[in-house]
Write a protein that holds these residues in place. Structure first.
Motif, short mmCIF file in Angstrom:
data_model
loop_
_atom_site.label_atom_id
_atom_site.label_comp_id
_atom_site.label_asym_id
_atom_site.label_seq_id
_atom_site.Cartn_x
_atom_site.Cartn_y
_atom_site.Cartn_z
N ARG A 111 5.29 -1.19 -16.73
CA ARG A 111 4.16 -1.87 -16.10
C ARG A 111 4.28 -1.85 -14.58
O ARG A 111 3.30 -1.61 -13.87
CB ARG A 111 4.08 -3.32 -16.60
N TRP A 112 5.49 -2.05 -14.08
CA TRP A 112 5.67 -2.07 -12.62
C TRP A 112 5.53 -0.67 -12.03
O TRP A 112 5.05 -0.51 -10.91
CB TRP A 112 7.03 -2.67 -12.28
N VAL A 113 5.94 0.34 -12.77
CA VAL A 113 5.72 1.72 -12.32
C VAL A 113 4.23 1.98 -12.21
O VAL A 113 3.75 2.62 -11.26
CB VAL A 113 6.39 2.72 -13.29
N LEU A 114 3.47 1.48 -13.19
CA LEU A 114 2.01 1.63 -13.15
C LEU A 114 1.44 0.94 -11.92
O LEU A 114 0.56 1.48 -11.23
CB LEU A 114 1.39 1.07 -14.43
N TYR A 115 1.94 -0.27 -11.63
CA TYR A 115 1.49 -0.99 -10.43
C TYR A 115 1.75 -0.15 -9.18
O TYR A 115 0.91 -0.05 -8.28
CB TYR A 115 2.22 -2.32 -10.28
N SER A 116 2.94 0.44 -9.10
CA SER A 116 3.30 1.21 -7.90
C SER A 116 2.41 2.43 -7.75
O SER A 116 2.03 2.81 -6.64
CB SER A 116 4.77 1.63 -7.95
N LEU A 117 2.05 3.05 -8.89
CA LEU A 117 1.15 4.21 -8.83
C LEU A 117 -0.25 3.79 -8.40
O LEU A 117 -0.91 4.48 -7.61
CB LEU A 117 1.11 4.90 -10.18
N ALA A 122 9.05 -11.41 -3.33
CA ALA A 122 10.16 -12.35 -3.48
C ALA A 122 9.88 -13.38 -4.57
O ALA A 122 10.81 -13.89 -5.21
CB ALA A 122 10.43 -13.05 -2.15
N ASP A 123 8.59 -13.67 -4.81
CA ASP A 123 8.19 -14.65 -5.83
C ASP A 123 8.02 -13.99 -7.21
O ASP A 123 7.58 -14.66 -8.15
CB ASP A 123 6.88 -15.31 -5.40
N ARG A 124 8.33 -12.68 -7.28
CA ARG A 124 8.26 -11.90 -8.52
C ARG A 124 6.84 -11.80 -9.08
O ARG A 124 6.65 -11.55 -10.26
CB ARG A 124 9.21 -12.47 -9.58
N ARG A 125 5.86 -11.96 -8.22
CA ARG A 125 4.47 -11.69 -8.61
C ARG A 125 4.14 -10.28 -8.14
O ARG A 125 3.45 -10.07 -7.15
CB ARG A 125 3.54 -12.74 -8.01
N TYR A 126 4.65 -9.33 -8.89
CA TYR A 126 4.66 -7.95 -8.42
C TYR A 126 3.27 -7.31 -8.36
O TYR A 126 3.02 -6.46 -7.50
CB TYR A 126 5.58 -7.11 -9.30
N ALA A 127 2.39 -7.69 -9.25
CA ALA A 127 1.05 -7.10 -9.22
C ALA A 127 0.38 -7.41 -7.89
O ALA A 127 -0.19 -6.51 -7.23
CB ALA A 127 0.20 -7.64 -10.39
N LEU A 128 0.44 -8.67 -7.45
CA LEU A 128 -0.15 -9.05 -6.16
C LEU A 128 0.58 -8.38 -5.00
O LEU A 128 -0.05 -7.98 -4.02
CB LEU A 128 -0.12 -10.57 -6.01
N ALA A 129 1.89 -8.27 -5.13
CA ALA A 129 2.67 -7.63 -4.06
C ALA A 129 2.27 -6.16 -3.90
O ALA A 129 2.09 -5.67 -2.78
CB ALA A 129 4.16 -7.74 -4.36
N PHE A 130 2.12 -5.46 -5.02
CA PHE A 130 1.73 -4.05 -4.95
C PHE A 130 0.30 -3.89 -4.43
O PHE A 130 0.00 -2.95 -3.69
CB PHE A 130 1.87 -3.39 -6.32
N ILE A 131 -0.58 -4.80 -4.79
CA ILE A 131 -1.96 -4.73 -4.28
C ILE A 131 -1.96 -4.87 -2.77
O ILE A 131 -2.59 -4.09 -2.05
CB ILE A 131 -2.83 -5.84 -4.93
N ALA A 132 -1.25 -5.90 -2.26
CA ALA A 132 -1.21 -6.13 -0.81
C ALA A 132 -0.57 -4.94 -0.10
O ALA A 132 -1.06 -4.48 0.94
CB ALA A 132 -0.44 -7.42 -0.51
N ALA A 133 0.53 -4.43 -0.65
CA ALA A 133 1.22 -3.31 -0.02
C ALA A 133 0.35 -2.05 -0.03
O ALA A 133 0.27 -1.32 0.96
CB ALA A 133 2.54 -3.04 -0.73
#
Length: 407
Positions: free
Chosen positions: A235-241, A189-200
């Protein structure tokens, strides 16, 4: 009062409940005196209660380490069972995901530089620490959902009162999963997607429903940033992978160890779990209501009451907030996220409601919706708090007295 104070007080009260309950609800060992003295009366067994304070039994470490805790502690100390999937073997511990025991093992190695501490005690310390950190994220999520200070604190209080809240302080995965789930929601929700993907991604190797956190983060990125492909999207696709790496590594290890990539899931049947249509076990309860499941592994009445209480809040919120949900895709995603976390426990056992209450306690949207729905209905909120507290007392006493339905 600070979050640290609230957590500390709640844990002290639970310990006190277990302490008194252990001594009040002990094993039935002796016939009552009046029956022993009555001629012709066949004595029934009755409790032998402590007479003096010094006779009371103080809970020890064994009272906190039960059921699944043994599996996680064993994995942390000795690793996973070394069977091949096709060979005859007892129920293997592959079904218990690796992140919690790995963190416990790592903490044990660090602590060993300074001294020694029982692995079970260390597990309890870690779980309480994870729980405290998780509540800070939950508080932040409440602010993101436009709750005021009083409402946010009420959400925290409801989580502390939830009937299986004791498990947040035990060597179980509940507190770690709550922490990673809350971090996923907050950072997305805070648009810090790298941290969000790591936690998920880490949550996927904590408990089976972890993939729901990954679903939420991906959905938030799409709803917030849009579909057209840009440099940021790559970049976000890379995070998700990269978020898939933890589960991929675990399954690769399972292939090497057992000969089966999906051994953790195929082994579920050995632990009396079987994939079923959602809510089959709940519907089955209407057909054949029961108080205790065979073997004592499930108190159907308490599980049914709590399940119904959660369902009502979730469905009523959908009915009364449907317009808002469908106008705001990210709010609808938040509702669907919680709904999936509710559905999964009711899709793993077709006959009984074993453990469903414990599995539902990490559904963060439920607590927020309960507070929002009861903002002008204080009596209903108070009723929920009383219900939570009453069942929490029962389940805490049940846990300390080795009742299997608390597993």
């Amino acid at each position: 009062m600070s979050l640290i104070g609230l957590v500390l007080i709640s844990r002290i009260i639970l310990f006190f409940t277990g302490y008194v309950g252990t001594n009040l609800f002990a094993a039935y060992t002796e016939p009552p005196v009046y029956e022993q003295q009555s001629p012709g009366v066949v004595p029934k067994t009755a409790m032998k209660l402590p007479v003096r304070l010094e006779d009371m039994r103080t809970p020890n470490l064994k009272d906190f380490v039960k059921f699944d805790s043994f599996a996680y502690l064993n994995i942390a100390a000795n690793g996973y069972d070394r069977y091949r999937i096709d060979d005859p073997h007892p129920p293997a511990n592959w079904v218990f995901f690796p992140l919690y025991p790995m963190l416990l093992s790592a903490a044990d190695h660090v602590v060993s530089w300074f001294g020694s501490i029982d692995l079970a005690i260390l597990g309890g310390i870690l779980s309480n620490l994870f729980f405290l950190l998780a509540l800070f994220y939950v508080y932040g999520i409440c602010k993101q959902q436009q709750l005021d200070e009083r409402q946010s604190r009420t959400v925290i209080l409801l989580m502390l009162l939830f009937p299986t809240s004791l498990f947040y302080s035990l060597p179980y995965t509940e507190s770690l999963f709550l922490l990673l789930s809350a971090a996923s929601l907050y950072y997305a929700a805070d648009r810090r997607y790298a941290l969000a993907f790591i936690a998920a991604g880490l949550s996927t190797v904590t408990r089976v429903p972890g993939f729901v956190n990954l679903f939420f983060v991906v959905g938030t990125v799409l709803f917030t940033e849009g579909i057209p492909i840009t440099r940021h999207h790559v970049r976000w696709v890379l995070y998700s992978l990269l978020a898939l790496v933890p589960m991929g590594a675990y399954l690769f290890y399972m292939k090497w160890q057992t000969g089966d990539w999906l051994a953790p899931f195929h082994e579920q049947s050995q632990w009396y779990r079987a994939t079923s249509l959602p809510f089959t076990s709940y519907i089955h309860y209407f057909k054949k209501p029961y108080f205790m499941a065979p073997g004592g592994w499930d108190n159907g009445f308490l599980a049914f009451v709590m399940s119904t209480a959660v369902f009502l809040v979730y469905l009523i919120y959908l009915i009364f907030q449907a317009n808002r949900l469908f106008r705001q895709p990210k709010q609808l995603l938040f509702w669907v996220y919680g709904a999936l976390l509710i559905v999964i426990p009711f899709s793993s056992q077709p006959w009984y409601l074993a453990s469903v209450v414990r599995y539902m306690m990490v559904v963060i949207p439920f607590y927020i919706y309960l507070v929002q729905l009861t903002e002008k209905r204080e009596n209903i909120r108070f009723a929920y708090q009383l219900l939570f507290a009453a069942i929490l007392i029962i389940t805490t006493i049940g846990f300390f007295n080795d009742y299997y339905f608390m597993a």
